[in-house]
Design an enzyme around this catalytic site. Sequence first.
Site, PDB file in Angstrom:
ATOM      1  N   LYS A  60      -9.236 -14.657 -16.209  1.00 15.47           N
ATOM      2  CA  LYS A  60      -9.545 -15.030 -17.601  1.00 15.47           C
ATOM      3  C   LYS A  60      -9.038 -16.429 -17.961  1.00 15.47           C
ATOM      4  O   LYS A  60      -9.763 -17.209 -18.586  1.00 15.47           O
ATOM      5  CB  LYS A  60      -8.945 -13.995 -18.556  1.00 15.47           C
ATOM      6  CG  LYS A  60      -9.161 -14.294 -20.035  1.00 15.47           C
ATOM      7  CD  LYS A  60     -10.615 -14.174 -20.442  1.00 15.47           C
ATOM      8  CE  LYS A  60     -10.987 -12.710 -20.620  1.00 15.47           C
ATOM      9  NZ  LYS A  60     -12.342 -12.552 -21.190  1.00 15.47           N
ATOM     10  N   GLU A  75       4.940 -11.317  -5.647  1.00 14.14           N
ATOM     11  CA  GLU A  75       3.887 -11.597  -6.631  1.00 14.14           C
ATOM     12  C   GLU A  75       4.221 -11.127  -8.042  1.00 14.14           C
ATOM     13  O   GLU A  75       3.621 -11.596  -9.013  1.00 14.14           O
ATOM     14  CB  GLU A  75       2.557 -10.981  -6.169  1.00 14.14           C
ATOM     15  CG  GLU A  75       2.492  -9.462  -6.209  1.00 14.14           C
ATOM     16  CD  GLU A  75       3.009  -8.793  -4.947  1.00 14.14           C
ATOM     17  OE1 GLU A  75       2.651  -7.623  -4.709  1.00 14.14           O
ATOM     18  OE2 GLU A  75       3.787  -9.422  -4.207  1.00 14.14           O
ATOM     19  N   ASP A  85     -16.346 -14.995 -21.832  1.00 14.73           N
ATOM     20  CA  ASP A  85     -16.906 -15.016 -20.474  1.00 14.73           C
ATOM     21  C   ASP A  85     -18.395 -15.334 -20.476  1.00 14.73           C
ATOM     22  O   ASP A  85     -18.862 -16.207 -19.739  1.00 14.73           O
ATOM     23  CB  ASP A  85     -16.651 -13.674 -19.781  1.00 14.73           C
ATOM     24  CG  ASP A  85     -15.178 -13.298 -19.773  1.00 14.73           C
ATOM     25  OD1 ASP A  85     -14.340 -14.222 -19.782  1.00 14.73           O
ATOM     26  OD2 ASP A  85     -14.872 -12.096 -19.771  1.00 14.73           O
ATOM     27  N   SER A  86     -19.153 -14.614 -21.305  1.00 14.39           N
ATOM     28  CA  SER A  86     -20.600 -14.841 -21.302  1.00 14.39           C
ATOM     29  C   SER A  86     -20.944 -16.207 -21.892  1.00 14.39           C
ATOM     30  O   SER A  86     -21.918 -16.836 -21.488  1.00 14.39           O
ATOM     31  CB  SER A  86     -21.329 -13.727 -22.064  1.00 14.39           C
ATOM     32  OG  SER A  86     -21.054 -13.772 -23.441  1.00 14.39           O
ATOM     33  N   GLY A  91       0.845  -1.191   0.000  1.00 18.50           N
ATOM     34  CA  GLY A  91       0.000   0.000   0.000  1.00 18.50           C
ATOM     35  C   GLY A  91       0.880   1.239   0.000  1.00 18.50           C
ATOM     36  O   GLY A  91       2.069   1.161   0.314  1.00 18.50           O
ATOM     37  N   CYS A 114       5.392  -5.943   1.860  1.00 19.84           N
ATOM     38  CA  CYS A 114       5.668  -4.502   1.765  1.00 19.84           C
ATOM     39  C   CYS A 114       4.961  -3.747   2.902  1.00 19.84           C
ATOM     40  O   CYS A 114       5.338  -3.896   4.055  1.00 19.84           O
ATOM     41  CB  CYS A 114       5.270  -3.988   0.388  1.00 19.84           C
ATOM     42  SG  CYS A 114       5.959  -2.347   0.016  1.00 19.84           S
ATOM     43  N   TYR A 115       3.911  -2.982   2.617  1.00 23.28           N
ATOM     44  CA  TYR A 115       3.182  -2.304   3.690  1.00 23.28           C
ATOM     45  C   TYR A 115       2.657  -3.319   4.705  1.00 23.28           C
ATOM     46  O   TYR A 115       2.663  -3.070   5.914  1.00 23.28           O
ATOM     47  CB  TYR A 115       2.019  -1.491   3.109  1.00 23.28           C
ATOM     48  CG  TYR A 115       1.207  -0.749   4.164  1.00 23.28           C
ATOM     49  CD1 TYR A 115       1.593   0.517   4.593  1.00 23.28           C
ATOM     50  CD2 TYR A 115       0.065  -1.319   4.722  1.00 23.28           C
ATOM     51  CE1 TYR A 115       0.865   1.193   5.569  1.00 23.28           C
ATOM     52  CE2 TYR A 115      -0.671  -0.655   5.695  1.00 23.28           C
ATOM     53  CZ  TYR A 115      -0.268   0.603   6.114  1.00 23.28           C
ATOM     54  OH  TYR A 115      -0.979   1.265   7.077  1.00 23.28           O
ATOM     55  N   HIS A 163       8.166  -7.540  -3.226  1.00 25.85           N
ATOM     56  CA  HIS A 163       6.903  -8.031  -3.803  1.00 25.85           C
ATOM     57  C   HIS A 163       7.137  -9.378  -4.500  1.00 25.85           C
ATOM     58  O   HIS A 163       7.553  -9.417  -5.657  1.00 25.85           O
ATOM     59  CB  HIS A 163       6.335  -7.020  -4.805  1.00 25.85           C
ATOM     60  CG  HIS A 163       5.800  -5.790  -4.167  1.00 25.85           C
ATOM     61  ND1 HIS A 163       4.493  -5.689  -3.735  1.00 25.85           N
ATOM     62  CD2 HIS A 163       6.388  -4.608  -3.868  1.00 25.85           C
ATOM     63  CE1 HIS A 163       4.299  -4.495  -3.207  1.00 25.85           C
ATOM     64  NE2 HIS A 163       5.428  -3.821  -3.268  1.00 25.85           N
TER      65      HIS A 163
END
Length: 513
Positions: free
Chosen positions: A369, A171, A227-228, A55, A82-83, A169
């Site tokens: 996705k 990630e 997606d739909s 953050g 991190c934060y 980080h």
Amino acid sequence: MEKELVIVLDFGGQYNQLIARRVRECNVYCEVHPYTMPIEKIKEMNPKGIILTGGPNSVYDEKSPHYDPALFSLGIPILGICYGAQLMAWSLGGKVETAPVSEYGKTETMIDRSGRLFGNVSEKTVTWMSHTDYIAEPPEGFRVTSHTEVCPVAAMENDEKKLYAVQFHPEVTHTVEGQKILSAFVLGPCGCSGSWKMDNFVDKTILELREKVGSGKALCALSGGVDSSVAAVLMSKAIGKQLTCVFVDHGLLRKDEAESVDRVFGPDGPYDLNFVHVDAHERFYEKLKGVTEPEKKRKIIGEEFIRVFEEEAKKIGAVDYLVQGTIYPDVIESGLGKSATIKSHHNVGGLPDYVDFKEIIEPLRMLFKDEVRRAGLELGIPENLVYRQPFPGPGLGIRIIGEVTPEKVKIVQEADAIYREEIAKAGLDRKINQYFAALTNMRSVGVMGDFRTYDYAIALRAVETSDFMTAEATNIPWEVLQKVTSRIVNEVEHVNRVFYDCTSKPPGTIEFE
């Protein structure tokens, strides 16, 4: 899913959705929640682990987001990033101060491999740092497990209490061995087995949907996109003919898109669906007349979609549920908790205040996705449909900068069709995750024949991504771009210039608006 849940508490960092994505790559189910989630709710959810995100704030500022220190006494393994690492240190009696030297970017980092999360990490590795504060002194009971040249506590742990923290980080892909660290946390202290698979999700979701809808009726908003389409087939498996799929042609589709959707989902297609095709060109164009602001366009399109679905539901009679193909990036980008709204997706932040349905069902709401594509394959949807190019609900309305008009729609349809055709001819259509042409609002002077022109510029976009939360611009061969440019300028009226967008996400978005 309930047994192996990891919660990410969002403190406003820019990479929060990536943390969830990386945890899921360990086959462990993960959700992002705002840091305001009450501690009682966390106990109720009974997660196997908790991750505190980065953050932009300083923990020693009273106005910064904090959390009940009792969180660290729950006995649930916690990883602070991190934060989140600084918050853990500060909450438990350590010292957090402004760093004498800020760190940003790729940083050589020394690792103590006896640390619980670092057994498979090199003693000297590269991590991604982004901080101006640092942990000056770890809390009592913690030991330092990593440092850099200027950061004395790049990682710390209290393994007895299952508390871990990293200043960098893990990630982001720039942290070379970051996935090893996250995997060590969720499969180690958290005790997860890594058994969350897409077939589990599909089977469980079908049962849940069948129970929820019961003997009721549902209307699925079907655009024909990935997606739909997956949402429609999933719902069809659950409730059969109780489902009606409504395809709204809002006049903002790609060239020949409406016909393509009819072929796949209509009465002659492979799916036994109740299918309704609504031609709504004129009403959407009228609503968008004179509108140039992107968020306003999205909200107008979102509301008009709902109104069409409400009208169709009345024709069907007694429809309680509206089904949408909303996915997790839509939810996050439309604003999650205290996170910033990047853009309102027409089916999330673009929804009107009043919707005349008992409930909106979004069976894919918590999937990224690539997970949606895997679910599609599990459902037996053919690969050519599952891996088709993504197309946003607002359609060309957000690929036309400025006011949307039928004339501009035709320009971008023709340019986009040429671009897609040449990408396919070059054998790049399955290698590029998303590519399209957009119409800029810029007009410039050009020369065609012996005449001066003053016409529009087309922008070409192509990106490579696995989760659509981050993306890199694709390095398309120059000869392909030359061919596309030549064809567009020569074949599409009112275009005299073509650009290629080299921007990654972030800082850009994949779509233009």
